[in-house]
Design a protein around this motif. Structure first.
Motif, PDB file in Angstrom:
ATOM      1  N   GLU A 199       0.835  -1.210   0.000  1.00 21.97           N
ATOM      2  CA  GLU A 199       0.000   0.000   0.000  1.00 21.97           C
ATOM      3  C   GLU A 199       0.869   1.258   0.000  1.00 21.97           C
ATOM      4  O   GLU A 199       0.554   2.234  -0.694  1.00 21.97           O
ATOM      5  CB  GLU A 199      -0.941  -0.009   1.215  1.00 21.97           C
ATOM      6  N   GLU A 200       1.953   1.238   0.750  1.00 26.82           N
ATOM      7  CA  GLU A 200       2.862   2.396   0.770  1.00 26.82           C
ATOM      8  C   GLU A 200       3.416   2.678  -0.623  1.00 26.82           C
ATOM      9  O   GLU A 200       3.446   3.823  -1.076  1.00 26.82           O
ATOM     10  CB  GLU A 200       4.010   2.137   1.749  1.00 26.82           C
ATOM     11  N   GLN A 201       3.841   1.621  -1.302  1.00 26.28           N
ATOM     12  CA  GLN A 201       4.406   1.768  -2.643  1.00 26.28           C
ATOM     13  C   GLN A 201       3.349   2.267  -3.634  1.00 26.28           C
ATOM     14  O   GLN A 201       3.585   3.213  -4.394  1.00 26.28           O
ATOM     15  CB  GLN A 201       4.964   0.424  -3.126  1.00 26.28           C
ATOM     16  N   VAL A 202       2.205   1.621  -3.651  1.00 27.98           N
ATOM     17  CA  VAL A 202       1.168   1.959  -4.634  1.00 27.98           C
ATOM     18  C   VAL A 202       0.637   3.367  -4.401  1.00 27.98           C
ATOM     19  O   VAL A 202       0.445   4.140  -5.355  1.00 27.98           O
ATOM     20  CB  VAL A 202       0.026   0.912  -4.597  1.00 27.98           C
ATOM     21  N   GLU A 203       0.436   3.728  -3.155  1.00 24.29           N
ATOM     22  CA  GLU A 203      -0.082   5.063  -2.849  1.00 24.29           C
ATOM     23  C   GLU A 203       0.890   6.156  -3.303  1.00 24.29           C
ATOM     24  O   GLU A 203       0.477   7.158  -3.907  1.00 24.29           O
ATOM     25  CB  GLU A 203      -0.342   5.179  -1.338  1.00 24.29           C
ATOM     26  N   LYS A 207       0.389   8.985  -6.445  1.00 21.19           N
ATOM     27  CA  LYS A 207       0.572  10.441  -6.306  1.00 21.19           C
ATOM     28  C   LYS A 207       1.422  10.988  -7.446  1.00 21.19           C
ATOM     29  O   LYS A 207       1.157  12.072  -7.978  1.00 21.19           O
ATOM     30  CB  LYS A 207       1.220  10.759  -4.948  1.00 21.19           C
ATOM     31  N   ILE A 208       2.440  10.223  -7.832  1.00 19.54           N
ATOM     32  CA  ILE A 208       3.277  10.643  -8.957  1.00 19.54           C
ATOM     33  C   ILE A 208       2.487  10.584 -10.260  1.00 19.54           C
ATOM     34  O   ILE A 208       2.562  11.498 -11.098  1.00 19.54           O
ATOM     35  CB  ILE A 208       4.558   9.788  -9.047  1.00 19.54           C
ATOM     36  N   VAL A 209       1.723   9.516 -10.451  1.00 19.89           N
ATOM     37  CA  VAL A 209       0.887   9.390 -11.649  1.00 19.89           C
ATOM     38  C   VAL A 209      -0.031  10.606 -11.768  1.00 19.89           C
ATOM     39  O   VAL A 209      -0.178  11.194 -12.858  1.00 19.89           O
ATOM     40  CB  VAL A 209       0.058   8.084 -11.608  1.00 19.89           C
ATOM     41  N   GLU A 210      -0.622  11.011 -10.658  1.00 24.39           N
ATOM     42  CA  GLU A 210      -1.513  12.182 -10.668  1.00 24.39           C
ATOM     43  C   GLU A 210      -0.751  13.455 -11.031  1.00 24.39           C
ATOM     44  O   GLU A 210      -1.248  14.289 -11.792  1.00 24.39           O
ATOM     45  CB  GLU A 210      -2.181  12.327  -9.300  1.00 24.39           C
ATOM     46  N   GLN A 211       0.463  13.575 -10.518  1.00 22.58           N
ATOM     47  CA  GLN A 211       1.298  14.767 -10.813  1.00 22.58           C
ATOM     48  C   GLN A 211       1.656  14.875 -12.290  1.00 22.58           C
ATOM     49  O   GLN A 211       1.563  15.943 -12.890  1.00 22.58           O
ATOM     50  CB  GLN A 211       2.618  14.682 -10.033  1.00 22.58           C
ATOM     51  N   ILE A 212       2.116  13.764 -12.860  1.00 20.79           N
ATOM     52  CA  ILE A 212       2.641  13.817 -14.227  1.00 20.79           C
ATOM     53  C   ILE A 212       1.545  13.637 -15.271  1.00 20.79           C
ATOM     54  O   ILE A 212       1.745  13.982 -16.440  1.00 20.79           O
ATOM     55  CB  ILE A 212       3.771  12.792 -14.454  1.00 20.79           C
ATOM     56  N   ALA A 213       0.397  13.105 -14.875  1.00 23.60           N
ATOM     57  CA  ALA A 213      -0.798  12.997 -15.713  1.00 23.60           C
ATOM     58  C   ALA A 213      -0.517  12.501 -17.129  1.00 23.60           C
ATOM     59  O   ALA A 213      -0.773  13.204 -18.103  1.00 23.60           O
ATOM     60  CB  ALA A 213      -1.522  14.347 -15.752  1.00 23.60           C
ATOM     61  N   PRO A 214       0.017  11.288 -17.281  1.00 23.15           N
ATOM     62  CA  PRO A 214       0.238  10.750 -18.629  1.00 23.15           C
ATOM     63  C   PRO A 214      -1.101  10.490 -19.328  1.00 23.15           C
ATOM     64  O   PRO A 214      -2.139  10.385 -18.665  1.00 23.15           O
ATOM     65  CB  PRO A 214       0.974   9.433 -18.353  1.00 23.15           C
ATOM     66  N   ARG A 241      -6.987  -4.178  -9.722  1.00 24.48           N
ATOM     67  CA  ARG A 241      -7.348  -3.306  -8.588  1.00 24.48           C
ATOM     68  C   ARG A 241      -6.503  -2.038  -8.598  1.00 24.48           C
ATOM     69  O   ARG A 241      -7.000  -0.941  -8.309  1.00 24.48           O
ATOM     70  CB  ARG A 241      -7.180  -4.056  -7.259  1.00 24.48           C
ATOM     71  N   ILE A 242      -5.218  -2.183  -8.937  1.00 22.10           N
ATOM     72  CA  ILE A 242      -4.349  -1.007  -9.057  1.00 22.10           C
ATOM     73  C   ILE A 242      -4.823  -0.137 -10.219  1.00 22.10           C
ATOM     74  O   ILE A 242      -4.893   1.097 -10.111  1.00 22.10           O
ATOM     75  CB  ILE A 242      -2.869  -1.419  -9.247  1.00 22.10           C
ATOM     76  N   ALA A 243      -5.174  -0.784 -11.331  1.00 23.53           N
ATOM     77  CA  ALA A 243      -5.649  -0.042 -12.513  1.00 23.53           C
ATOM     78  C   ALA A 243      -6.901   0.769 -12.193  1.00 23.53           C
ATOM     79  O   ALA A 243      -7.063   1.905 -12.661  1.00 23.53           O
ATOM     80  CB  ALA A 243      -5.924  -1.015 -13.652  1.00 23.53           C
ATOM     81  N   GLU A 244      -7.795   0.213 -11.389  1.00 23.44           N
ATOM     82  CA  GLU A 244      -9.015   0.937 -11.004  1.00 23.44           C
ATOM     83  C   GLU A 244      -8.668   2.223 -10.254  1.00 23.44           C
ATOM     84  O   GLU A 244      -9.342   3.255 -10.424  1.00 23.44           O
ATOM     85  CB  GLU A 244      -9.896   0.043 -10.131  1.00 23.44           C
ATOM     86  N   ARG A 245      -7.624   2.171  -9.447  1.00 28.57           N
ATOM     87  CA  ARG A 245      -7.220   3.360  -8.692  1.00 28.57           C
ATOM     88  C   ARG A 245      -6.617   4.418  -9.620  1.00 28.57           C
ATOM     89  O   ARG A 245      -6.756   5.615  -9.377  1.00 28.57           O
ATOM     90  CB  ARG A 245      -6.239   2.955  -7.585  1.00 28.57           C
TER      91      ARG A 245
END
Length: 256
Positions: A199-203, A207-214, A241-245
């Motif tokens: 959970e620590e890693q995925v969370e 946050k980075i995915v949201e920042q860089i918005a590919p 499940r990760i993809a859904e997030r």
């Protein structure tokens, strides 16, 4: 059993992510040349492939690609995608931008419906010519396997200076015009636990995915032999499940 690609042009292969893919290898045919030494690399360890380290010449790439594309089109089986991958990191080639220009010209002439893709570990995007070339292709697929430097050092084993923070800043320069690719896995390497699915890693990664918005995220797990035998594949259900997030952030995410 890990293995190298034994030619400049390889395939076509049916790619999990890209369709009928014709591969282009800019790296040496008899050795591996990469700025990462990933513990999951299907080509094996860098140190196991230290033969003649010569990039394939731009002229040879253009000539062989033209020949194979003409043959495929003539047989009525043009590729869905021309993919730069091979025995290491393609963007390390000193003529990378010029080779991309050659490839786009050949594509437009011979099989205009094909996409051009580059699979890259993003270690060379500090170079303006590399960023420029990547913006020209249909799919510039750039890697980030963890939000934490320690995990990147463990999984990807960068061969030079590398920080997640610097990579993220450079990824932002693409203004969302790229595809982010992440390998999820767990297991053990040299007595250390490897797991970028906690959970620590995925969370932190989200946050980075949201920042860089590919424009898209591709996530996947092990599918081929790896040089480290103690790694474990992450199941599709967990990847979904990760993809859904990711999709909850408004970003398309595919699971391969």
């Amino acid at each position: 059993m890990t293995s190298l690609y034994d030619n400049i042009i390889f395939g076509p292969v049916r790619s999990r992510r890209l369709g009928l893919s014709l591969g282009v290898n800019l790296l040496p045919i008899e050795s591996k040349l990469c700025s990462f030494d990933c513990i999951y690399c299907e080509c094996g360890w860098n140190a196991d492939h230290v033969g003649r380290r010569r990039f394939n010449a731009r002229e040879d790439v253009r000539e062989m690609l033209s020949e194979v594309l003409q043959q495929m089109v003539g047989e009525g089986t043009p590729p869905d995608v021309i993919t730069f991958a091979g025995n290491g990191e393609p963007t390390m080639h000193p003529d990378f931008e010029q080779i991309i220009d050659d490839t786009l010209a050949l594509r437009d002439e011979l099989c205009p419906s094909a996409k051009v893709s580059v699979l890259s570990n993003a270690t060379q995007i500090h170079r303006e010519d590399v960023r420029r070339a990547l913006r020209k292709v249909d799919n510039n697929i750039l890697k980030l396997d963890s939000a934490f430097d320690g995990t990147v050092q463990l999984i990807n084993k960068p061969q030079g200076a590398y920080t997640v923070e610097r990579t993220v800043e450079l990824l932002k320069l693409f203004e969302g015009q790229f595809i982010l690719q992440t390998m999820f896995l767990r297991g053990e390497y040299e007595g250390q636990r490897v797991d970028n699915t906690t959970e620590e890693q995925v969370e932190a990664w989200l946050k980075i995915v949201e920042q860089i918005a590919p424009r898209q995220v591709m996530i996947y797990s092990l599918d081929r032999d790896t040089p480290c035998p103690t790694l474990e594949k992450v199941g599709r259900e967990e990847l979904c499940r990760i993809a859904e997030r990711v999709e909850a952030l408004g970003i398309v995410c595919s699971v391969a």
